[in-house]
Design a protein around this motif. Structure first.
Motif, PDB file in Angstrom:
ATOM      1  N   ARG A 369     -57.015 -33.499 -38.164  1.00  0.00           N
ATOM      2  CA  ARG A 369     -57.484 -32.134 -38.434  1.00  0.00           C
ATOM      3  C   ARG A 369     -58.801 -32.120 -39.219  1.00  0.00           C
ATOM      4  O   ARG A 369     -59.709 -31.360 -38.915  1.00  0.00           O
ATOM      5  N   ARG A 370     -58.888 -32.967 -40.237  1.00  0.00           N
ATOM      6  CA  ARG A 370     -60.089 -32.984 -41.072  1.00  0.00           C
ATOM      7  C   ARG A 370     -61.323 -33.305 -40.219  1.00  0.00           C
ATOM      8  O   ARG A 370     -62.373 -32.670 -40.355  1.00  0.00           O
ATOM      9  N   LEU A 371     -61.184 -34.272 -39.329  1.00  0.00           N
ATOM     10  CA  LEU A 371     -62.309 -34.623 -38.453  1.00  0.00           C
ATOM     11  C   LEU A 371     -62.649 -33.451 -37.530  1.00  0.00           C
ATOM     12  O   LEU A 371     -63.823 -33.134 -37.327  1.00  0.00           O
ATOM     13  N   ALA A 372     -61.638 -32.795 -37.017  1.00  0.00           N
ATOM     14  CA  ALA A 372     -61.876 -31.630 -36.151  1.00  0.00           C
ATOM     15  C   ALA A 372     -62.670 -30.564 -36.900  1.00  0.00           C
ATOM     16  O   ALA A 372     -63.650 -30.011 -36.382  1.00  0.00           O
ATOM     17  N   GLU A 373     -62.268 -30.287 -38.137  1.00  0.00           N
ATOM     18  CA  GLU A 373     -62.957 -29.263 -38.934  1.00  0.00           C
ATOM     19  C   GLU A 373     -64.417 -29.645 -39.163  1.00  0.00           C
ATOM     20  O   GLU A 373     -65.330 -28.819 -39.012  1.00  0.00           O
ATOM     21  N   GLN A 431     -75.514 -34.714 -45.391  1.00  0.00           N
ATOM     22  CA  GLN A 431     -74.252 -34.644 -46.144  1.00  0.00           C
ATOM     23  C   GLN A 431     -73.065 -34.446 -45.203  1.00  0.00           C
ATOM     24  O   GLN A 431     -72.055 -35.135 -45.297  1.00  0.00           O
ATOM     25  N   LYS A 432     -73.228 -33.505 -44.260  1.00  0.00           N
ATOM     26  CA  LYS A 432     -72.135 -33.232 -43.308  1.00  0.00           C
ATOM     27  C   LYS A 432     -71.897 -34.442 -42.410  1.00  0.00           C
ATOM     28  O   LYS A 432     -70.757 -34.798 -42.111  1.00  0.00           O
ATOM     29  N   ALA A 433     -72.989 -35.062 -41.971  1.00  0.00           N
ATOM     30  CA  ALA A 433     -72.861 -36.215 -41.066  1.00  0.00           C
ATOM     31  C   ALA A 433     -72.168 -37.377 -41.777  1.00  0.00           C
ATOM     32  O   ALA A 433     -71.327 -38.059 -41.181  1.00  0.00           O
ATOM     33  N   ASP A 434     -72.487 -37.588 -43.045  1.00  0.00           N
ATOM     34  CA  ASP A 434     -71.851 -38.679 -43.795  1.00  0.00           C
ATOM     35  C   ASP A 434     -70.353 -38.433 -43.940  1.00  0.00           C
ATOM     36  O   ASP A 434     -69.541 -39.336 -43.762  1.00  0.00           O
ATOM     37  N   ALA A 435     -69.992 -37.193 -44.261  1.00  0.00           N
ATOM     38  CA  ALA A 435     -68.572 -36.853 -44.418  1.00  0.00           C
ATOM     39  C   ALA A 435     -67.840 -37.048 -43.091  1.00  0.00           C
ATOM     40  O   ALA A 435     -66.723 -37.575 -43.040  1.00  0.00           O
ATOM     41  N   GLU A 438     -67.423 -40.803 -42.204  1.00  0.00           N
ATOM     42  CA  GLU A 438     -66.358 -41.437 -43.001  1.00  0.00           C
ATOM     43  C   GLU A 438     -64.983 -41.104 -42.413  1.00  0.00           C
ATOM     44  O   GLU A 438     -64.114 -41.955 -42.284  1.00  0.00           O
ATOM     45  N   GLU A 439     -64.825 -39.850 -42.032  1.00  0.00           N
ATOM     46  CA  GLU A 439     -63.544 -39.411 -41.458  1.00  0.00           C
ATOM     47  C   GLU A 439     -63.325 -40.042 -40.083  1.00  0.00           C
ATOM     48  O   GLU A 439     -62.227 -40.463 -39.740  1.00  0.00           O
ATOM     49  N   MET A 440     -64.394 -40.117 -39.286  1.00  0.00           N
ATOM     50  CA  MET A 440     -64.278 -40.672 -37.934  1.00  0.00           C
ATOM     51  C   MET A 440     -63.878 -42.143 -37.973  1.00  0.00           C
ATOM     52  O   MET A 440     -63.107 -42.615 -37.132  1.00  0.00           O
ATOM     53  N   ALA A 447     -68.239 -48.272 -33.440  1.00  0.00           N
ATOM     54  CA  ALA A 447     -69.129 -47.997 -32.299  1.00  0.00           C
ATOM     55  C   ALA A 447     -69.037 -46.539 -31.848  1.00  0.00           C
ATOM     56  O   ALA A 447     -70.017 -45.952 -31.392  1.00  0.00           O
ATOM     57  N   THR A 448     -67.858 -45.933 -31.998  1.00  0.00           N
ATOM     58  CA  THR A 448     -67.695 -44.529 -31.593  1.00  0.00           C
ATOM     59  C   THR A 448     -68.459 -43.612 -32.537  1.00  0.00           C
ATOM     60  O   THR A 448     -69.152 -42.685 -32.102  1.00  0.00           O
TER      61      THR A 448
END
Length: 480
Positions: A369-373, A431-435, A438-440, A447-448
């Motif tokens: 869910r966190r990654l989806a958000e 900032q958003k991309a880093d978060a 990390e979640e991904m 690689a993904t």
């Protein structure tokens, strides 16, 4: 008006592993969720994530490790413990990009410039396909159903050997297609007499009943008719299924879609679009004659359109869509009750992933869910007008044109304002991309995360970064 619920047969979730293969722990969480949502099987397209060995070891992915034999066996055990069947899909004719891209196997292409289509005239081709199937079957103890693909066999008949074969009077591309598939299906039945064989139907849609009857495929394969569009033509689809049935292929399957079919690069799916596709399929099912033995439906979730295209929506953002589609099949419609079931099962306020907002609840009911958000948030930022039209902004076009950049003659006051706006965008995006990264990485291989970033984020951040650097260089020339 509402239809009856999906009549009978299995509900399979298609797990496409040719992109963004989930880490094993996440895969188990997904399987558990699929089972809770009402699926009773998995159609798994391993592609280069299968641990091929021997001569075929070169087919394994190189950007991240393929699953190990133990991981595959534990995945199947886990699925079985949840009451789910695992059915492998192995391409045997078209969409063999992950095989035929390897230099050592170039000679098996139908034509040099088409990476996906196998040459049907070479014995080594059938040998290669059978060896792939042997290894897959061996790692699926007790398997009784195989899907052999056979969709979108592009440019068949355009290879040199096919042209010679077609030069004989009375020979057609249809026969060329059918003869290869029949050869593969017969070889499978010889090796595993009890095996059921499913194949995609699209290459047979234009064929007459007589051609199909004469093909030798009747009684060997079960066609799976796929249509992923919200505007699926019910009448046409019913008559196609009836045609296959009249030709003697009475065991048939349907395939709908819950993600990966909107556009090749879609990042966040629309639940409504996929629900509409399922509503059309319910109308089809309700209109079929009793002669048709509908074996079930596969909810396709493509991860790439083919091995060499970009990533479509990742699984976490598509789970509300999957839940909604399964509820639609169970209820015969997607009304309040079905919608509430989805929001309750996933612990979210809406079945549209774009509307679920940020929360700090744990993701046990909605794994990922966190990654989806984060993806939804980042996607809306990347596509916001402010960022998208930044380069055509009046100030950028008027005071920092390509001419100004080349001449290094700029108005420092205005260009510094442009610089601070671009920098602010960059900081927020970073900032958003880093978060998100990390979640991904918790759910997917490195690689993904890298690929997703280069596909979606870099095209936006690279030009912005370029502008800030050029402004700095120009201002240096103008300000003491």
């Amino acid at each position: 008006m509402a239809c009856p619920p999906w009549p009978k047969g299995k509900k399979l979730v298609h797990l496409d592993l040719k992109g963004a293969p989930p880490r094993v722990e996440y895969l188990h969480k997904l399987i558990e969720l699929f089972s809770r949502l009402g699926a009773d099987g998995l159609l798994v397209e391993y592609e280069d994530m299968f641990p091929y060995e021997g001569e075929l070891k070169l087919l394994q992915a190189t950007t991240h490790p393929a699953y190990s034999p133990d991981e595959l066996l534990s995945m199947q055990e886990f699925a079985k413990s949840k009451g789910m069947e695992v059915m492998p899909l192995v391409q045997t004719f078209g969409h063999m990009e992950f095989v035929l891209k390897h230099r050592r196997l170039w000679s098996l292409r139908e034509a040099p410039y088409c990476v996906g289509t196998l040459n049907p005239h070479k014995e080594e081709g059938v040998g290669l396909v059978m060896e792939m199937l042997r290894q897959v079957v061996k790692l699926h103890p007790g398997l009784n159903t195989l899907h052999i693909g056979a969709d979108e066999v592009y440019i068949l008949g355009e290879g040199e050997e096919s042209k010679q074969w077609l030069a004989s009077p009375g020979r057609t591309v249809e026969q060329l297609f059918l003869s290869h598939v029949t050869k593969v299906a017969k070889a499978i039945k010889e090796a595993w007499p009890q095996m059921n064989i499913i194949m995609w139907d699209d290459m047979m849609r234009g064929m007459s009943q007589e051609t199909l009857k004469a093909s030798g495929l009747v009684g060997l394969v079960q066609p799976m008719l796929w249509d992923y569009t919200p505007e699926l033509d019910v009448e046409k689809t019913v008559s196609l299924l009836e045609k296959y049935c009249s030709a003697g292929m009475t065991d048939l399957w349907a395939a709908s879609s819950f993600k990966g079919s909107t556009s090749v690069y879609t990042c966040v799916p629309s639940t409504q679009r996929h629900v509409d596709n399922h509503l059309q399929w319910l109308k089809v099912a309700a209109s079929l004659s009793t002669d048709i033995n509908l074996q079930g439906i596969t909810l396709a979730g493509w991860q790439r359109y083919d091995h060499l295209s970009v990533l479509c929506e990742l699984m976490p953002v598509a789970l509300p869509s999957l839940a909604a589609c399964l509820q639609t099949l169970a209820h015969g419609h997607f009304g309040t009750e079905a919608h509430n079931k989805v929001t309750e099962m996933l612990g979210i306020p809406s079945a549209e992933v774009e509307e679920i907002g940020m929360s700090f609840t744990d993701d046990s009911v909605f794994p990922g869910r966190r990654l989806a958000e984060l993806m939804v948030e980042l996607n809306s930022l990347l596509n916001s007008d402010d960022i998208r039209v930044f380069e055509t902004d009046m100030f950028v076009r008027g005071w920092f044109s390509p001419y100004h950049r080349r001449m290094k003659m700029v108005t420092p006051l205005i260009t510094m304002q442009i610089h601070s706006k671009a920098s602010a965008f960059l900081t927020t995006l970073q900032q958003k991309a880093d978060a998100m990264r990390e979640e991904m990485l918790r759910l997917y291989p490195d690689a993904t995360a890298q690929e997703w970033t280069e596909e979606h984020i870099s095209p936006v951040t690279t030009p912005l970064r370029g502008i800030t650097e050029e402004i700095r260089a120009c201002v240096k020339e103008m300000v003491p």
